[in-house]
Enzyme design. Structure first.
Site, PDB file in Angstrom:
ATOM      1  N   LEU B 215       0.823   2.293  -2.970  1.00  0.00           N
ATOM      2  CA  LEU B 215       0.566   3.691  -3.294  1.00  0.00           C
ATOM      3  C   LEU B 215       1.526   4.231  -4.346  1.00  0.00           C
ATOM      4  O   LEU B 215       1.149   5.029  -5.199  1.00  0.00           O
ATOM      5  CB  LEU B 215       0.636   4.543  -2.019  1.00  0.00           C
ATOM      6  CG  LEU B 215       0.071   5.961  -2.162  1.00  0.00           C
ATOM      7  CD1 LEU B 215      -1.400   5.933  -2.539  1.00  0.00           C
ATOM      8  CD2 LEU B 215       0.257   6.745  -0.883  1.00  0.00           C
ATOM      9  N   CYS B 216       2.773   3.749  -4.298  1.00  0.00           N
ATOM     10  CA  CYS B 216       3.737   4.262  -5.275  1.00  0.00           C
ATOM     11  C   CYS B 216       3.300   3.905  -6.696  1.00  0.00           C
ATOM     12  O   CYS B 216       3.462   4.689  -7.625  1.00  0.00           O
ATOM     13  CB  CYS B 216       5.130   3.733  -4.981  1.00  0.00           C
ATOM     14  SG  CYS B 216       5.178   2.015  -4.500  1.00  0.00           S
ATOM     15  N   THR B 217       2.697   2.718  -6.842  1.00  0.00           N
ATOM     16  CA  THR B 217       2.215   2.312  -8.158  1.00  0.00           C
ATOM     17  C   THR B 217       1.095   3.231  -8.623  1.00  0.00           C
ATOM     18  O   THR B 217       1.126   3.733  -9.745  1.00  0.00           O
ATOM     19  CB  THR B 217       1.701   0.862  -8.126  1.00  0.00           C
ATOM     20  OG1 THR B 217       2.720   0.035  -7.618  1.00  0.00           O
ATOM     21  CG2 THR B 217       1.281   0.399  -9.506  1.00  0.00           C
TER      22      THR B 217
END
Lengths: 480, 445
Positions: B215-217
């Protein structure tokens, strides 16, 4: 998805303080406090949205003084529970229609037993499912679309970007015309069909991607669309045919689907309406996708109307079944599932035990049924001696003999012959009631997932007993 | 040490469960098993040093399990920081930890919660460490989501193997590797004895292509068109809820909305390649990380580490698959070691080429296809002089050598029997291949 935490993580003995092994939810700072309290506190810090409560009493006490306590729960999970308490608990929950999961970790062995009377699943999410393309029974919009292409007139660039359903459908039509309208069945028929598709390939250098896909699709798309046997069984189930004012939405919708199959569907289920990914230009893919989607919406609408009529005739409120529920049901109907279980009390009763399953499995060399026998014998042993076999070093040899006697009594109750090896008894007595954290963690993780499956009614739960052997890193499932 | 002593006194029965399996023998023990006389002096509690790679979904479980199984000296490597989306399953992290190193927070948590256990964190990439570092461990456990990282550590452990004068593998140089992997409701556990049993590279074809994105990507550093689509799917859709319904992957209207929004986002980040079809594929192939699968797989991995470290039971031989979509299914089998394995094979690696007329680019394509390399660099030695033919990882050298890609191997000085050295992110070692022209008659003189 946040895993739902159990409302009451543990019901321990009133006076049960922990003095033994630490667990992740029992830390060193709180040694001497109530296990239920500390476990609840530490569990809650995982997710601030979860509410939790604990009862500092043993399940036995609760069963005696406040038997209705269990009835207020969606699901009950029992761990490390003795036979003497398990049997009345299972009866109580079975009668109340509340699912029960019993999880156990013993040395390198673990088990999960699920007790649920009837569990219906709409979204079972099978790993492999063929697309529902209906090439054998094309509906008018599909026919019109597929016939609208004159493949031979298309330029190479466009030809290679027509979704494979079209060349596959056209080749099928040609083949059927050549065979008096018959549908290809044998592998010879299908090879002929593949050759027909190949002839349509336009690119002289290499096979066009959409044609490769069409040839591959012969395997799964050229088959008679049928109602799968498992689904037929559900549609013909007594609960589906004979609806009552108490029937659940699952059964009413199933009946509506059955009526659709018998009438508008002409023997087929409502169209699933999903188109797999395939080589195509966007425009034609979207058109084809809309064709499938529209038809499936139409079918689902009919089922919804039928479901509403059924609700009316059963004097149930209209909003018991929503349009969204029916749509979802129709989308997954070829993999809907039902499981019917048994009460643990009957499994533990000599007269009603599934002795033939036990005997049959034990005849197989290295069947993991032997660990089921061991776990049951441990229960027997504990019931008789109030200790685990091998719990005390100086009793180890004596316990092995006592344990063997527990095993033979059980085996004779099930009319089974003696076990071929003593190895398992020795190994079990070695454990002496030891609980290894990594074995518990495996069983805990799996049991949690089973709880989620039962609560969400998605995916199929274990039916109904799982045995885990961490020595060989294997599992086996048995139905009792 | 003081804390450990205190705990020992206050908590006399702490290891009473382990005592049973470590101080008693049984019929299923490894032949080398010797019952311990005092479990608190056991190898696992005194000298055994474990390396955990990854402090994510599997890593958190692994650390907790190992600590509760009695291991005291544990190191953990993770290059990532904690993201909000990790908190549902990576239970050693709390909201206040967001942005901090996973390895550091995880180590601190375990050290506080489980007295006597000493976890040493490394906020690093695995590639930051050399052979000396890896040689200090007795067992390596991996909880990774990256195949490249698995292949790299696999190559590292194989490069630590030493052979005696007779060419026999020295047992003391073997560092067993226990590898866990999960994808949705599926998972696997494997035990690798480098040089003895099948390694990661031997069974490379077992890995499916990766299709999940952290998700951070997708939230902050999108690179691929897929990232833009994921962004719309998991963030924009729930926020704007354009059709007041959950996403239906079969509804063209829904897909179209996502397609438009994802295209906007892709333009903003100058990412190309968002098309309707890709949107469809990404939306329908969602494989979320499932906490319970991580729990089960990490637990099974820990059991194997415990068995290997203590010999109290025979280890898994050597591959277990797990799936709890339909009931619960496991299957255990022995994956086979490949004689010509790129990483652990003892034979010289031969790369068969059509002719020396092929371009260097074709040779590189062959390496990426046949051996699933990512972006290999190639050097060779001509008349005793090292020559870099192509090196993609350093941009100045890449520019200088890019022209070579279009040249024939023959023109670059390569011939039948030439050796090339290949470096790739999938291995810590440079691999030597001998070129073999498929048909002798085509050999260029």
């Amino acid at each position: 998805m946040a895993s739902p935490a159990p409302k009451s993580p543990e019901q321990s003995d009133k006076s049960k303080k922990y003095d033994r092994q630490l667990s992740f939810f029992l830390d060193a700072d709180n040694i001497g406090k109530s296990r239920a309290q500390v476990a609840t506190q530490l569990l809650l810090e995982l997710n601030p949205d979860v509410k939790g409560d604990f009862v500092d009493e043993s399940p036995k006490q609760i069963l005696e003084t406040n038997p209705d306590f269990f009835i207020g729960h969606t699901l009950v999970i029992a761990t490390a529970i003795s036979e003497r308490v398990l049997v009345p608990l299972s009866t109580r929950l079975w009668d109340a229609g509340i699912p029960l999961i019993v999880a156990r970790s013993y040395g390198f062995i673990g088990s999960i037993r699920i007790q649920v009377e009837e569990h219906t699943v709409v979204e079972s999410h099978p790993d492999d499912q063929h697309p529902d393309l209906r090439l054998d029974a094309p509906f008018p919009a599909l026919k019109q679309f597929a016939d609208s292409f004159d493949m031979s007139q298309l330029e190479l660039k466009d030809h290679a970007r027509i979704p494979y359903v079209v060349p596959l459908y056209q080749a099928l039509q040609t083949w059927m015309q050549q065979h008096d309208g018959a549908f290809p069945k044998s592998s010879k028929d299908k090879n002929e069909l593949r050759d027909l598709i190949k002839k349509g390939n336009k690119n002289p250098d290499s096979e066009e991607q959409n044609f490769t896909e069409a040839i591959r699709a012969v395997n799964f798309a050229i088959r008679k669309t049928v109602v799968p046997t498992d689904v037929q069984d559900i549609l013909n189930d007594n609960k589906c045919i004979n609806l009552t004012s108490k029937s659940k939405p699952f059964w009413i919708t199933a009946k509506a689907v059955k009526d659709f199959v018998d009438n508008e569907g002409k023997g087929l289920l409502p169209l699933r309406g999903s188109l797999p990914d395939m080589t195509s230009d966007t425009n034609n893919y979207v058109k084809l996708q809309q064709i499938y989607h529209k038809q499936s919406s139409k079918d689902a609408e009919i089922v919804f109307r039928r479901a509403q009529q059924l609700l009316y005739s059963l004097s149930q409120p209209r909003d018991n079944i929503s349009e969204a529920y029916v749509k979802n049901f129709c989308k997954h109907e070829s993999s809907i599932a039902i499981q019917r279980g048994s009460c643990i009390t009957s499994e533990y009763d000599q007269k009603t035990a599934n002795a033939s399953e036990i005997a049959l499995s034990l005849e197989q060399p290295d069947s993991m049924m032997v660990y089921y026998v061991m776990l049951r014998a441990i229960d027997r042993f504990f019931d008789e001696y109030n200790a685990y076999p091998g719990e005390f070093d100086d009793q180890l040899e004596v316990d092995i003999i006592k344990m063997k006697s527990c095993i033979s009594k059980l085996l004779s109750e099930w009319s089974c012959g003696p076990l071929s090896k003593d190895d398992y008894v020795h190994e079990i007595c070695r454990y002496g009631g030891a609980e290894l954290h990594s074995v518990s963690a495996f069983i805990g993780g799996c049991a949690a997932q089973e709880a989620i499956k039962i609560i969400t009614k998605q995916y199929k739960p274990i039916n109904n007993t799982l045995i885990y052997d961490a020595i060989s890193s294997n599992t086996a499932t048995f139905a009792f | 040490m003081d804390v450990a002593v205190q705990i020992k006194d206050a908590f006399p029965k702490r290891w009473c469960h382990l005592k049973k399996v470590l101080e008693r023998t049984g019929p299923f023990c490894h032949p080398d098993f010797e019952p311990s006389t005092d479990v608190t002096n056991h190898f696992i509690m005194t000298t055994c040093k474990i390396l955990v790679i990854g402090a994510g979904g599997l890593g958190c479980e692994l650390l907790k399990n190992l600590a509760l199984m009695g291991f005291k000296d544990i190191h953990v490597i993770d290059m990532d920081t904690i993201d909000l989306s990790n908190l549902n399953r990576q239970f050693l992290f709390r909201r206040k930890d967001i942005g901090q190193s996973k390895a550091e927070v995880a180590a601190k948590f375990i050290n506080q919660r489980i007295p006597g256990c000493n976890v040493t964190p490394h906020y690093n990439k695995i590639q930051d460490f050399d052979e000396c570092f890896y040689r200090q461990f007795h067992i390596v456990v991996c909880g990774l989501d990256s195949i490249v990282a698995r292949r790299w550590i696999n190559g590292m452990l194989i490069s630590l193997l030493t052979y005696d004068d007779d060419g026999d593998l020295e047992q003391s140089s073997i560092i067993p590797m226990v590898d866990g992997g999960t994808e949705g409701f599926k998972g696997n556990v494997r035990v690798i004895l480098p040089g003895i049993s099948a390694c990661i590279e031997c069974t490379l074809d077992l890995f499916p292509p990766q299709v999940t994105y952290p998700l951070c990507t997708i939230a902050s550093t999108p690179r691929l068109p897929e990232h833009c689509i994921e962004y719309v799917k998991v963030i924009q859709w729930p926020k704007e809820n354009p059709y007041e319904a959950a996403i239906d992957g079969d509804d063209p209207v829904h897909i179209n909305w996502i397609y438009e929004k994802a295209s906007e986002r892709a333009n903003q980040f100058n990412i190309s390649g968002v098309n309707f079809r890709l949107v469809q594929g990404v939306v329908k192939n969602i494989i979320p990380a499932v906490a319970s699968t991580n729990a089960a797989i990490a637990a099974a991995c820990t059991t194997e580490v415990f068995k290997i470290a203590t010999s109290c039971s025979v280890p898994l031989s050597n591959y277990m698959v797990f799936n709890d979509v339909d009931g619960l299914y496991t299957y255990t089998y022995e994956a086979e070691k490949k004689d010509d394995c790129l990483a652990c094979g003892q034979t010289a690696k031969v790369l068969e080429i059509k002719s020396t007329e092929i371009k260097l680019q074709q040779l590189i394509d062959q390496l990426t296809e046949s051996y699933q390399m990512k972006n290999p660099g190639v050097t060779t030695s001509i008349n005793g002089k090292n020559r870099t033919l192509y090196l993609p990882t350093v941009s100045s050298i890449e520019e200088q050598t890019r022209e070579n890609l279009k040249k024939n191997l023959g023109d670059l000085g390569l011939e039948n029997g030439s050796e090339i050295n290949v470096a790739d992110v999938t291995s810590p070692n440079t691999l030597v291949f001998v070129l073999k022209v498929a048909s002798e008659s085509m050999q260029v003189e």
